[in-house]
Structure formats: structure tokens, C-alpha cells
Motif scaffolding. Structure first.
Motif, PDB file in Angstrom:
ATOM      1  N   LEU A   1      36.642 -18.301 -61.855  1.00 20.51           N
ATOM      2  CA  LEU A   1      36.044 -17.007 -62.193  1.00 20.51           C
ATOM      3  C   LEU A   1      34.719 -16.845 -61.452  1.00 20.51           C
ATOM      4  O   LEU A   1      34.085 -17.832 -61.067  1.00 20.51           O
ATOM      5  N   LEU A   2      34.316 -15.609 -61.264  1.00 22.05           N
ATOM      6  CA  LEU A   2      33.018 -15.345 -60.645  1.00 22.05           C
ATOM      7  C   LEU A   2      31.909 -15.732 -61.608  1.00 22.05           C
ATOM      8  O   LEU A   2      31.888 -15.302 -62.766  1.00 22.05           O
ATOM      9  N   GLY A   3      30.998 -16.567 -61.142  1.00 19.38           N
ATOM     10  CA  GLY A   3      29.857 -16.978 -61.942  1.00 19.38           C
ATOM     11  C   GLY A   3      28.558 -16.649 -61.241  1.00 19.38           C
ATOM     12  O   GLY A   3      28.533 -16.307 -60.049  1.00 19.38           O
ATOM     13  N   ALA A   4      27.461 -16.732 -61.986  1.00 12.14           N
ATOM     14  CA  ALA A   4      26.123 -16.519 -61.422  1.00 12.14           C
ATOM     15  C   ALA A   4      25.148 -17.455 -62.125  1.00 12.14           C
ATOM     16  O   ALA A   4      25.174 -17.563 -63.357  1.00 12.14           O
ATOM     17  N   ILE A   5      24.318 -18.126 -61.356  1.00 15.22           N
ATOM     18  CA  ILE A   5      23.272 -18.964 -61.933  1.00 15.22           C
ATOM     19  C   ILE A   5      21.934 -18.306 -61.629  1.00 15.22           C
ATOM     20  O   ILE A   5      21.663 -17.899 -60.499  1.00 15.22           O
TER      21      ILE A   5
ATOM     22  N   ASN B   1      39.638 -17.110 -55.569  1.00 16.48           N
ATOM     23  CA  ASN B   1      40.966 -16.527 -55.826  1.00 16.48           C
ATOM     24  C   ASN B   1      41.252 -15.258 -55.027  1.00 16.48           C
ATOM     25  O   ASN B   1      41.611 -14.216 -55.578  1.00 16.48           O
ATOM     26  N   GLY B   2      41.089 -15.344 -53.723  1.00 16.48           N
ATOM     27  CA  GLY B   2      41.449 -14.219 -52.855  1.00 16.48           C
ATOM     28  C   GLY B   2      40.345 -13.214 -52.600  1.00 16.48           C
ATOM     29  O   GLY B   2      40.543 -12.260 -51.837  1.00 16.48           O
ATOM     30  N   PHE B   3      39.163 -13.404 -53.231  1.00 11.94           N
ATOM     31  CA  PHE B   3      38.045 -12.484 -53.046  1.00 11.94           C
ATOM     32  C   PHE B   3      36.808 -13.254 -52.562  1.00 11.94           C
ATOM     33  O   PHE B   3      36.575 -14.390 -52.992  1.00 11.94           O
ATOM     34  N   TYR B   4      36.027 -12.602 -51.721  1.00 12.62           N
ATOM     35  CA  TYR B   4      34.726 -13.153 -51.336  1.00 12.62           C
ATOM     36  C   TYR B   4      33.644 -12.225 -51.871  1.00 12.62           C
ATOM     37  O   TYR B   4      33.803 -10.995 -51.854  1.00 12.62           O
TER      38      TYR B   4
ATOM     39  N   PHE C   1      34.547 -15.942 -45.879  1.00 11.54           N
ATOM     40  CA  PHE C   1      35.713 -16.675 -45.402  1.00 11.54           C
ATOM     41  C   PHE C   1      36.674 -16.873 -46.565  1.00 11.54           C
ATOM     42  O   PHE C   1      36.257 -17.287 -47.655  1.00 11.54           O
ATOM     43  N   GLY C   2      37.955 -16.555 -46.345  1.00 12.58           N
ATOM     44  CA  GLY C   2      38.911 -16.679 -47.438  1.00 12.58           C
ATOM     45  C   GLY C   2      40.345 -16.705 -46.950  1.00 12.58           C
ATOM     46  O   GLY C   2      40.622 -16.827 -45.749  1.00 12.58           O
TER      47      GLY C   2
ATOM     48  N   ASN D   1      21.211   2.024 -51.812  1.00  7.12           N
ATOM     49  CA  ASN D   1      20.194   2.990 -52.240  1.00  7.12           C
ATOM     50  C   ASN D   1      19.227   2.375 -53.254  1.00  7.12           C
ATOM     51  O   ASN D   1      18.993   2.929 -54.336  1.00  7.12           O
ATOM     52  N   SER D   2      18.707   1.202 -52.923  1.00  9.45           N
ATOM     53  CA  SER D   2      17.725   0.474 -53.741  1.00  9.45           C
ATOM     54  C   SER D   2      18.317  -0.106 -55.026  1.00  9.45           C
ATOM     55  O   SER D   2      17.586  -0.641 -55.857  1.00  9.45           O
ATOM     56  N   GLU D   3      19.622   0.000 -55.210  1.00  8.07           N
ATOM     57  CA  GLU D   3      20.289  -0.584 -56.373  1.00  8.07           C
ATOM     58  C   GLU D   3      20.860  -1.946 -55.988  1.00  8.07           C
ATOM     59  O   GLU D   3      21.520  -2.092 -54.952  1.00  8.07           O
ATOM     60  N   TYR D   4      20.622  -2.958 -56.817  1.00  2.76           N
ATOM     61  CA  TYR D   4      21.187  -4.288 -56.574  1.00  2.76           C
ATOM     62  C   TYR D   4      22.539  -4.401 -57.276  1.00  2.76           C
ATOM     63  O   TYR D   4      22.694  -4.013 -58.445  1.00  2.76           O
ATOM     64  N   LEU D   5      23.513  -4.948 -56.561  1.00  2.37           N
ATOM     65  CA  LEU D   5      24.859  -5.079 -57.109  1.00  2.37           C
ATOM     66  C   LEU D   5      25.583  -6.223 -56.398  1.00  2.37           C
ATOM     67  O   LEU D   5      25.000  -6.951 -55.604  1.00  2.37           O
ATOM     68  N   ILE D   6      26.868  -6.378 -56.706  1.00  2.00           N
ATOM     69  CA  ILE D   6      27.703  -7.399 -56.075  1.00  2.00           C
ATOM     70  C   ILE D   6      28.791  -6.702 -55.270  1.00  2.00           C
ATOM     71  O   ILE D   6      29.463  -5.789 -55.774  1.00  2.00           O
ATOM     72  N   LEU D   7      28.952  -7.116 -54.033  1.00  2.67           N
ATOM     73  CA  LEU D   7      29.988  -6.585 -53.151  1.00  2.67           C
ATOM     74  C   LEU D   7      31.102  -7.626 -53.044  1.00  2.67           C
ATOM     75  O   LEU D   7      30.829  -8.810 -52.844  1.00  2.67           O
ATOM     76  N   SER D   8      32.346  -7.190 -53.200  1.00  2.00           N
ATOM     77  CA  SER D   8      33.481  -8.104 -53.066  1.00  2.00           C
ATOM     78  C   SER D   8      34.425  -7.607 -51.977  1.00  2.00           C
ATOM     79  O   SER D   8      34.493  -6.408 -51.689  1.00  2.00           O
ATOM     80  N   PHE D   9      35.148  -8.559 -51.378  1.00  2.00           N
ATOM     81  CA  PHE D   9      36.141  -8.216 -50.352  1.00  2.00           C
ATOM     82  C   PHE D   9      37.461  -8.871 -50.716  1.00  2.00           C
ATOM     83  O   PHE D   9      37.529 -10.087 -50.938  1.00  2.00           O
ATOM     84  N   ASP D  10      38.512  -8.051 -50.788  1.00  2.00           N
ATOM     85  CA  ASP D  10      39.861  -8.496 -51.105  1.00  2.00           C
ATOM     86  C   ASP D  10      40.534  -8.933 -49.809  1.00  2.00           C
ATOM     87  O   ASP D  10      40.798  -8.115 -48.927  1.00  2.00           O
ATOM     88  N   MET D  11      40.817 -10.242 -49.675  1.00  2.00           N
ATOM     89  CA  MET D  11      41.382 -10.775 -48.430  1.00  2.00           C
ATOM     90  C   MET D  11      42.797 -10.269 -48.164  1.00  2.00           C
ATOM     91  O   MET D  11      43.222 -10.205 -47.009  1.00  2.00           O
ATOM     92  N   ILE D  12      43.541  -9.904 -49.211  1.00  2.00           N
ATOM     93  CA  ILE D  12      44.911  -9.430 -49.024  1.00  2.00           C
ATOM     94  C   ILE D  12      44.924  -7.967 -48.599  1.00  2.00           C
ATOM     95  O   ILE D  12      45.530  -7.594 -47.595  1.00  2.00           O
TER      96      ILE D  12
END
Length: 382
Positions: A276-280, A226-229, A160-161, A236-247
């Protein structure tokens, strides 16, 4: 609207509205009842933006806690509004029940906030809620065409953004269509992925291309920045981060921070860290936890390490001065101060691990919905 006066002292409109923009929503609602000419001005985009920016500037955070009694399908999930006044130790002010979600298992998952709005969802049910103005909107069912002969459709991760270019709030949702095994026709089980996108301005859904990456984690923190979710995802078994640009309504990917372990050993939760994007990151096993905080600013870097906090299970969110809300091993909400290493029990029961802490700023942003009263939402003062 003409200038305001009291005891023959004229108050210019601009000064009056500047003062009013610093008031809480509850006070503005009362003022609207006795000064009806102000109603239309309170609804202008200029005043709404000014009011929200004042709350941001003064860090006027509010707190909602989503929790539940017990751990069965029939238990009632609800929100508790916590006091943020100094010295009140986050006392529960009122409990809020949302009947629209009471027949759902997690009832509901919260995405946001975004501009003071929350997106609530569970399975196929989605609603927007402004807890400040007490406006609630049930989103219409998706009109996106599903594949023919599909046996079942399941709704997955949601984001949601806000699209600042066209002043529109958007909901992006992943959908999986399943085809069951048919012994007579010799068909194996199969599935087709889709992505639905909702526009509040148009009050409608449309389909956008599936990115070929599978998000898998429901957010514990606010993943809109800031406009991204952002979601954790696999490809393919790789872990990563997916982002979506709301604009631009486009997907892209980022690597995970190199925290020296695997997701089999550690939990990783994404969050908004001062824009900023953070991770704990924290270990899955044990009740004496360490927490590492990472931030993405061109590349990942570790910002903070908190060592050996005893008797806790997981983080719930950061507070104004860097304190960290945690869920204790006995399902209570505690507050940890990294500077003093003090762990304070707030006396709030969590009941189960679907608990979620939601900090938000008050907002007058409309959602073209209906009042909580019309939706039979129950607010029970404590």
C-alpha cells in the motif's frame, strides 16, 4: 530435459526445478556451468517468476547502500553490499563502483527496485541494473522531439515500474525545455514541459501528455507500488501526490495525509508499506526526531508514531521486523527497534546526505544488457 538421477534414483523435472527455484542466483550461476541443459530452463518466464516469488515468500531481502566519500563534484559515489545474515550486524561485504555515473553530481539516484531491477539515473543518464545477475543496460537517448530553438533541456523526476499486462518494464521521465531571455528580440525566459516514456520491450522512448502537475521530490524510499509510481508534486501552489499507472500510461492525483503541519516544517517521504502507499513524516529541525507513519487504504490513516529518537537526521528504510534504519547526526547508519526503543550503531559511515538504502529481492529478470565486466563495473570485496 530428461529426469534427473543419482545412484539410480529418478528425480522428476518438476521436483528438481522446484528445488532449484529456491536457490540464490549465485548458486544457480554455478550450477549452470556444470549442467548446461538447465540454462534454457532458467531463462523461461515460468522459472524466473517462480524463483522471484520464492524470494518474496521467504522475505530473502538483500541490502545495497549508496554513499559517497566527501561532498564535492569530484568525490566517488559507490554502492556497498551489506550482509543480511543473522549475527553479522549488516557488515559491508563489498563495494561496487559504477564508472558510467562517476562524472555526475549525485551519481546516481535510484528508482525501484521493481522485480529485483534498479533504475539508476542522474541528469540525462539512465541505466537499468540487475545486481543479482550483474547485468547492466544503458538506456538509449530519448528520440522525443524537443521544441525548436530550445536553449537547454533538463531532466527531472523519474519513475520506474512494471506493466504486468504486456510483461514490460517502463521508465517515465519529466523533461523541462528552457528558452533564455533574448534582449534583441524582447523575449522573456520561458519553458515547455514534456514527459518521456521508455519501454524495455521496445528499447525506445515516446512522448506522453504532461499532466499539468509538477513532481518535485526525488525518492528516498521505493515509490513503485503494485503497478503505480508515486511522486510528491505541486499544482498552483497546492501540494499533492502524483501517480502514474504503468499499464494504462495515465496520471492521476491524490491528497497528502493531513498530518497537522506544513511541508515547511516537516519532511514527507512516500514509500511502499506492505503493498500500500505509505508516507513517513518527521520534523525538519532538531536532532531528536519523531516519526509518524501513514497509510493510504481508501483514505489516509496514521498507523504508527515513534517519539523522541535522539541524535538522528532522517529515516533510510524499514527492515524485516519493523526496525527502522536511520542516518545519525554524525552521518552514521543506525538501526532503531520501536518495540524496545533500542538504537544500534552499525559502524557504517554515510559521509553525506545523498546516502540511500536499497532493499531488494534477488531476481533472474533479464534486461537485454551486458555484463558488469563489460561495463567496467568494479566490485571490491571487503
Amino acid at each position: 530435459m530428461e529426469g534427473w538421477s543419482k545412484n539410480r534414483i529418478e528425480i522428476p523435472d518438476s521436483v528438481a526445478m522446484d528445488i532449484l527455484s529456491k536457490l540464490p542466483v549465485k548458486s544457480l550461476a554455478r550450477f549452470r556451468c556444470v549442467a548446461k541443459p538447465c540454462c534454457s530452463y532458467f531463462q523461461t518466464s515460468h522459472f524466473i517468476t517462480k524463483h522471484y516469488q520464492n524470494n518474496l515468500r521467504n522475505n530473502n531481502l538483500n541490502l545495497l547502500l549508496k554513499r559517497c566519500h566527501g561532498n564535492t563534484h569530484d568525490d566517488i559515489h559507490y554502492f556497498s553490499s551489506l550482509s543480511t545474515k543473522k549475527g553479522e550486524n549488516f557488515l559491508v561485504k563489498e563495494n561496487i563502483r559504477l564508472p558510467f555515473f562517476e562524472d555526475c553530481w549525485y551519481a546516481p539516484v535510484v528508482s525501484g527496485p521493481c522485480n529485483g531491477l534498479l533504475c539508476l539515473h542522474d541528469a540525462g543518464k539512465v541505466a537499468l541494473w540487475n545486481p543479482s545477475t550483474r547485468e547492466f543496460k544503458t538506456l538509449p537517448p530519448s528520440t522525443v522531439k524537443r521544441p525548436p530553438t530550445v536553449d537547454s533541456t533538463r531532466f527531472g523526476c523519474l519513475g520506474f515500474g512494471f506493466d504486468s499486462v504486456i510483461d514490460d518494464h517502463k521508465v517515465v521521465r519529466f523533461v523541462t525545455n528552457y528558452f533564455d531571455y533574448n534582449e534583441e528580440e524582447g523575449l522573456l525566459a520561458d519553458w515547455i514541459h514534456q514527459v518521456d516514456l521508455y519501454s524495455l520491450k521496445n528499447d525506445s522512448w515516446k512522448e506522453i501528455p504532461f499532466p499539468g502537475v509538477h513532481p518535485f521530490a526525488s525518492p528516498l524510499f521505493n515509490n513503485y507500488i503494485n503497478g503505480f509510481y508515486y511522486w510528491q508534486a505541486t499544482r498552483n501552489s497546492e501540494y499533492l501526490i502524483l501517480s502514474f499507472d504503468m499499464i494504462n500510461e495515465k496520471f492521476s492525483t491524490l491528497p497528502l495525509p493531513n498530518f497537522g503541519g506544513s511541508l515547511a516544517q516537516y519532511y514527507l517521504q512516500l514509500l511502499d508499506l506492505n503493498g500500500l502507499l505509505g508516507a513517513i513524516v518527521y520534523p525538519r529541525e532538531g536532532t531528536e526526531k519523531s516519526f509518524d507513519l501513514w497509510v493510504m487504504n481508501g483514505s489516509w490513516s496514521r498507523q504508527l508514531s515513534i517519539e523522541s529518537v535522539p541524535g538522528v537526521e532522517r529515516p533510510l528504510g524499514f527492515w524485516k521486523n519493523g526496525e527502522l534504519f536511520l542516518e545519525s547526526s554524525n552521518r552514521q547508519v543506525v538501526l532503531f527497534d520501536p518495540s524496545t526503543q533500542e538504537l544500534k550503531n552499525l559502524g557504517i559511515d554515510a559521509y553525506q546526505n545523498t546516502m540511500q538504502l536499497v532493499p531488494y529481492f534477488e531476481s533472474l529478470v533479464p534486461i537485454n544488457g551486458s555484463s558488469e565486466q563489460e561495463q567496467h563495473i568494479i566490485r571490491q570485496p571487503m
